[in-house]
Structures are given as structure tokens and as C-alpha cells.
Design a protein around this motif. Structure first.
Motif, PDB file in Angstrom:
ATOM      1  N   ASP A 194       0.835  -1.217   0.000  1.00 24.14           N
ATOM      2  CA  ASP A 194       0.000   0.000   0.000  1.00 24.14           C
ATOM      3  C   ASP A 194       0.867   1.263   0.000  1.00 24.14           C
ATOM      4  O   ASP A 194       0.544   2.247  -0.680  1.00 24.14           O
ATOM      5  CB  ASP A 194      -1.060   0.002   1.124  1.00 24.14           C
ATOM      6  CG  ASP A 194      -0.505  -0.204   2.524  1.00 24.14           C
ATOM      7  OD1 ASP A 194       0.722  -0.351   2.688  1.00 24.14           O
ATOM      8  OD2 ASP A 194      -1.332  -0.227   3.471  1.00 24.14           O
ATOM      9  N   GLN A 195       1.993   1.221   0.697  1.00 24.10           N
ATOM     10  CA  GLN A 195       2.877   2.398   0.704  1.00 24.10           C
ATOM     11  C   GLN A 195       3.497   2.610  -0.671  1.00 24.10           C
ATOM     12  O   GLN A 195       3.592   3.733  -1.170  1.00 24.10           O
ATOM     13  CB  GLN A 195       3.986   2.228   1.756  1.00 24.10           C
ATOM     14  CG  GLN A 195       3.469   2.183   3.185  1.00 24.10           C
ATOM     15  CD  GLN A 195       2.469   3.293   3.486  1.00 24.10           C
ATOM     16  OE1 GLN A 195       2.730   4.457   3.234  1.00 24.10           O
ATOM     17  NE2 GLN A 195       1.301   2.928   3.995  1.00 24.10           N
ATOM     18  N   PHE A 196       3.889   1.509  -1.310  1.00 28.31           N
ATOM     19  CA  PHE A 196       4.467   1.594  -2.653  1.00 28.31           C
ATOM     20  C   PHE A 196       3.429   2.154  -3.635  1.00 28.31           C
ATOM     21  O   PHE A 196       3.734   3.016  -4.468  1.00 28.31           O
ATOM     22  CB  PHE A 196       4.939   0.210  -3.121  1.00 28.31           C
ATOM     23  CG  PHE A 196       5.573   0.241  -4.481  1.00 28.31           C
ATOM     24  CD1 PHE A 196       6.934   0.498  -4.612  1.00 28.31           C
ATOM     25  CD2 PHE A 196       4.823   0.060  -5.631  1.00 28.31           C
ATOM     26  CE1 PHE A 196       7.529   0.553  -5.877  1.00 28.31           C
ATOM     27  CE2 PHE A 196       5.396   0.119  -6.897  1.00 28.31           C
ATOM     28  CZ  PHE A 196       6.758   0.366  -7.006  1.00 28.31           C
ATOM     29  N   ALA A 197       2.200   1.675  -3.507  1.00 25.22           N
ATOM     30  CA  ALA A 197       1.125   2.110  -4.412  1.00 25.22           C
ATOM     31  C   ALA A 197       0.884   3.614  -4.253  1.00 25.22           C
ATOM     32  O   ALA A 197       0.796   4.355  -5.244  1.00 25.22           O
ATOM     33  CB  ALA A 197      -0.151   1.323  -4.120  1.00 25.22           C
ATOM     34  N   LEU A 198       0.817   4.063  -3.004  1.00 26.52           N
ATOM     35  CA  LEU A 198       0.586   5.496  -2.749  1.00 26.52           C
ATOM     36  C   LEU A 198       1.729   6.342  -3.309  1.00 26.52           C
ATOM     37  O   LEU A 198       1.509   7.378  -3.934  1.00 26.52           O
ATOM     38  CB  LEU A 198       0.469   5.749  -1.244  1.00 26.52           C
ATOM     39  CG  LEU A 198      -0.907   5.497  -0.612  1.00 26.52           C
ATOM     40  CD1 LEU A 198      -0.803   5.625   0.899  1.00 26.52           C
ATOM     41  CD2 LEU A 198      -1.954   6.458  -1.177  1.00 26.52           C
ATOM     42  N   ALA A 199       2.943   5.880  -3.098  1.00 27.73           N
ATOM     43  CA  ALA A 199       4.109   6.662  -3.529  1.00 27.73           C
ATOM     44  C   ALA A 199       4.257   6.696  -5.046  1.00 27.73           C
ATOM     45  O   ALA A 199       4.874   7.604  -5.596  1.00 27.73           O
ATOM     46  CB  ALA A 199       5.374   6.076  -2.891  1.00 27.73           C
ATOM     47  N   ASN A 200       3.677   5.707  -5.732  1.00 24.00           N
ATOM     48  CA  ASN A 200       3.892   5.598  -7.176  1.00 24.00           C
ATOM     49  C   ASN A 200       2.625   5.788  -8.007  1.00 24.00           C
ATOM     50  O   ASN A 200       2.608   5.466  -9.203  1.00 24.00           O
ATOM     51  CB  ASN A 200       4.528   4.240  -7.499  1.00 24.00           C
ATOM     52  CG  ASN A 200       5.962   4.180  -7.002  1.00 24.00           C
ATOM     53  OD1 ASN A 200       6.866   4.694  -7.640  1.00 24.00           O
ATOM     54  ND2 ASN A 200       6.158   3.569  -5.837  1.00 24.00           N
ATOM     55  N   GLY A 201       1.564   6.293  -7.384  1.00 32.89           N
ATOM     56  CA  GLY A 201       0.345   6.591  -8.150  1.00 32.89           C
ATOM     57  C   GLY A 201      -0.334   5.360  -8.717  1.00 32.89           C
ATOM     58  O   GLY A 201      -0.895   5.384  -9.811  1.00 32.89           O
ATOM     59  N   ILE A 202      -0.271   4.265  -7.962  1.00 30.27           N
ATOM     60  CA  ILE A 202      -0.955   3.037  -8.391  1.00 30.27           C
ATOM     61  C   ILE A 202      -2.171   2.835  -7.493  1.00 30.27           C
ATOM     62  O   ILE A 202      -2.052   2.828  -6.264  1.00 30.27           O
ATOM     63  CB  ILE A 202      -0.001   1.823  -8.291  1.00 30.27           C
ATOM     64  CG1 ILE A 202       1.079   1.974  -9.377  1.00 30.27           C
ATOM     65  CG2 ILE A 202      -0.748   0.505  -8.416  1.00 30.27           C
ATOM     66  CD1 ILE A 202       2.061   0.858  -9.438  1.00 30.27           C
ATOM     67  N   GLY A 203      -3.339   2.707  -8.094  1.00 34.20           N
ATOM     68  CA  GLY A 203      -4.557   2.498  -7.298  1.00 34.20           C
ATOM     69  C   GLY A 203      -4.703   1.018  -6.975  1.00 34.20           C
ATOM     70  O   GLY A 203      -4.413   0.161  -7.812  1.00 34.20           O
ATOM     71  N   LEU A 204      -5.151   0.715  -5.757  1.00 34.64           N
ATOM     72  CA  LEU A 204      -5.430  -0.681  -5.404  1.00 34.64           C
ATOM     73  C   LEU A 204      -6.926  -0.934  -5.532  1.00 34.64           C
ATOM     74  O   LEU A 204      -7.731  -0.173  -4.980  1.00 34.64           O
ATOM     75  CB  LEU A 204      -4.983  -0.988  -3.968  1.00 34.64           C
ATOM     76  CG  LEU A 204      -3.495  -0.796  -3.653  1.00 34.64           C
ATOM     77  CD1 LEU A 204      -3.198  -1.228  -2.205  1.00 34.64           C
ATOM     78  CD2 LEU A 204      -2.615  -1.592  -4.624  1.00 34.64           C
TER      79      LEU A 204
END
Ligand SMILES: NC(=O)c1ccc[n+]([C@@H]2O[C@H](COP(=O)([O-])OP(=O)(O)OC[C@H]3O[C@@H](n4cnc5c(N)ncnc54)[C@H](OP(=O)(O)O)[C@@H]3O)[C@@H](O)[C@H]2O)c1
Length: 321
Positions: A194-204
Motif C-alpha cells: 500500500d505504501q508503494f502504491a501510494l508513492a507511485n500513483g498506483i490504485g489498489l
């Protein structure tokens, strides 16, 4: 309905979405019933419908395709996936250029549509270079057959590789990841992904947000005979006593709050800022009605703490009120 961006992409998906796994096109849910669920979802403002080639061996795409013909295509965000073997053919699987291109053509035919809004790589393929996959998907995007792409159950390192390769070859990058996430299965998402997704503009967009229905509390007084746990052996194994006990405790908390356990469980997944949508399943339209109520549930810090105490089998240390 609430709509959220898919990470940093401009497209917006409904915070509650509907998936077709184990339901539509299967012998557990009739086509009439499937259509009723999809129609009810669309009436509630759900715009994101998640499918995969493998769901009921292609029949889920056909069922969804027949229903969405009655709606404006541009009002909907339709996804599908490829990776799992679709036949004994050695190339009818994985994320090779050959399979992705052929699979997308077949999906388009089954949906009877000209494009797929989101294409997911259903798992990481150890036997295909990420660059081959990225370039094949990018070609399909440039041909207008896919609008956005993403992954499912790829970890942060695998996503990082996809982002780097996309940048390196000037290809469209993944904007979404589809992991399992619910109160009872949270390890894959929380902390790193989730941290990686937030930092890289990837929606879960998270799957099984109700833990296959267990978090609705429907198993608190035994196993209903028309339920997934009764009908599918491996789901019965998944429904361990520990999960059922936690679901019962979550149900009690929900009752105190005056909400359904399903709505509370879904609201809990949606409070994670990395989550764009909770992909629910439904075998009947009333379940859709109940599940969209999640958007009315507020999880205060006190409620959150009580949920954590249940999930971690810890007593609540009272700090509030
Ligand atoms: N990417 C992946 O690898 C992957 C894997 C799994 C799923 N998915 C996606 O995620 C979607 C959702 O997964 P899921 O179906 O496991 O989600 P889920 O929402 O955790 O479970 C859905 C099931 O729970 C029961 N249910 C739902 N709402 C209910 C309610 N309000 N009251 C009582 N029972 C209720 C229904 O089963 P019964 O009525 O039959 O008991 C329903 O089919 C799939 O359709 C698929 O699109 C993706």
C-alpha cells in the motif's frame, strides 16, 4: 456512489465495484440472477465491473457482455485479465506477447465490445520478461483495444520492475494493482504494497473484501445451504474457526453501530488511502443493496481500535469517551 481515481490516472471507478468470479457464468448463479445483480449494481452507480478470461472458462465475460449491451458502454469501466491456463495448449497461458494478444482478442469477442477499460496481468509470470509483457500491452493500448493496464498479486518489487521497464521503453505504465484485502487477509497489502502504491500513483482495487462472504456474518449461526462455504469445498477449508469467530465479533460491533457487518467490513477496506475500489461479489441483488451501504459507514478512531483488538485478539485499552 463515491468515485475514486485509479491511483494517479484520470479515470474514476466506483468505490464499491462488482466482480464475476465464482458467480456469473457458473452453475451456482443463473444467468437471470447474474443479470439482476449487474443491473442492480449499475442502478446504484457502480461503474466498475471486474471479470477475467478464466472466470467460468470465459462464460463470465459472455454473461457480463450480454448484460452491458443494454447500457452506454462509455458509462462503464470493464476489466478483464489473462495469465491462468485457458486450455492444454502450452501457449494459452502466461504473459507472453502471443498469449496476451490472443487472449485480449478472445475477451473482446466474448464481451462483444471494442475495447477493455482495464487489462490485468492476473499474476506475475516468471517465464516471460517483463519487457515483453509491457511492450505487448502497450501495443494493444496504442491500437485502442485496452485503455489502462494493471497487475494482480504483484508485489512491490515486481511492480517496481514494471514501472522501470515502462519508463525505459516509453510505454504506458501500470496504474492499478488488484490484491486480496479484507479484515482477515491483510498481510499482502499492508506495510509495503500500500505504501508503494501510494508513492507511485498506483490504485489498489481489492478482491474478496468480504473474505468470501464470511465478514457478512452469514455464517454466525451455521452454514446456509445456498452459500459459497456450503457449495465450494476449498472455501469451506478457508472458513476456519478463527475467521468465523472474528466475523462473529465484527458482527456484534456492527450491530452496536447500527450497520451491517458487510457494510462495516467494506468501509474498513476503503479507509486505506491506497484503495481505489473494493471489488465485491454478489450472488443476488439484495447483497449489492447491502454492500453499497458501506459508503455510509464512518470508522472513527475508537471503532478502528475496537476492530484492531478483534482482529489481533487483543483487549481494547479504553482511551475514548
Ligand atoms: N485478481 C484475483 O486473483 C481475484 C481473486 C478473487 C477475486 N477477484 C475479484 O474480486 C471479486 C470479489 O471476490 P469475492 O466474490 O471473493 O468477494 P467477496 O465480496 O469477499 O465475497 C462475495 C460473496 O460473498 C457473499 N456475499 C456478498 N455480499 C453479501 C451480503 N451482503 N450478505 C450475504 N452474503 C454476501 C456472496 O456469496 P454467497 O451468496 O454465494 O455465499 C458473494 O458471492 C471477484 O468477483 C473478482 O472480480 C480477483
Amino acid at each position: 456512489m463515491e468515485y475514486r481515481r485509479l491511483g494517479s490516472a484520470g479515470v474514476k471507478v466506483s468505490a464499491i465495484s462488482l466482480g464475476a468470479w465464482l458467480t456469473y457464468g457458473s452453475n451456482l448463479v443463473s444467468e437471470e440472477q447474474a443479470a439482476a445483480c449487474i443491473r442492480r449494481a449499475i442502478e446504484h452507480g457502480i461503474n466498475f465491473i471486474d471479470v477475467a478470461d478464466i472466470y467460468s472458462e470465459g462464460r463470465a465475460e459472455e454473461v457480463v457482455g450480454r448484460v452491458i449491451k443494454d447500457y452506454k458502454r462509455s458509462d462503464l469501466v470493464i476489466s478483464t485479465k489473462a495469465y491462468w491456463p485457458m486450455s492444454d495448449n502450452i501457449n494459452d497461458r502466461g504473459l507472453s506477447r502471443k498469449h496476451i494478444v490472443e487472449s485480449v482478442e478472445k475477451s473482446l469477442k466474448r464481451f462483444q465490445t471494442d475495447y477493455i477499460d482495464i487489462f490485468f496481468c492476473h499474476r506475475f509470470d516468471e517465464e516471460t520478461p517483463v519487457e515483453e509483457t509491457v511492450r505487448a500491452i502497450d501495443d494493444l493500448i496504442r491500437q485502442g483495444k485496452i485503455l489502462y493496464w494493471g497487475t494482480s498479486m504483484w508485489n512491490a518489487a515486481q511492480l517496481q520492475e514494471a514501472l522501470c521497464v515502462s519508463r525505459m521503453v516509453n510505454a504506458n505504465r501500470p496504474v492499478v494493482e488488484q490484491p486480496e484485502y479484507n479484515m482477515l487477509d491483510r498481510d499482502f497489502v499492508e506495510g509495503q504494497l500500500d505504501q508503494f502504491a501510494l508513492a507511485n500513483g498506483i490504485g489498489l482495487v481489492v478482491w474478496s473484501p468480504l473474505a468470501q462472504g464470511i465478514l457478512t456474518g452469514k455464517y454466525n449461526d451455521g452454514i446456509p445451504e445456498d452459500s459459497r462455504v456450503a457449495l465450494i469445498d476449498w472455501v469451506k477449508e478457508y472458513a476456519t474457526q478463527d475467521k468465523l469467530d472474528k466475523a462473529r465479533a465484527i458482527s456484534q460491533l456492527a450491530a452496536e453501530m447500527g450497520v451491517t457487518p458487510a457494510a462495516l467490513a467494506l468501509a474498513w477496506t476503503l479507509k486505506n488511502p491506497a484503495v481505489s475500489s473494493a471489488i465485491t461479489g454478489a450472488s443476488r441483488p439484495e447483497q449489492v443493496d447491502q454492500n453499497v451501504k458501506a459508503l455510509e459507514v464512518e470508522i472513527t478512531p475508537e471503532i478502528d481500535e475496537r476492530i484492531e483488538a478483534i482482529l489481533q485478539n487483543k483487549p481494547v485499552v479504553k482511551k475514548y469517551g
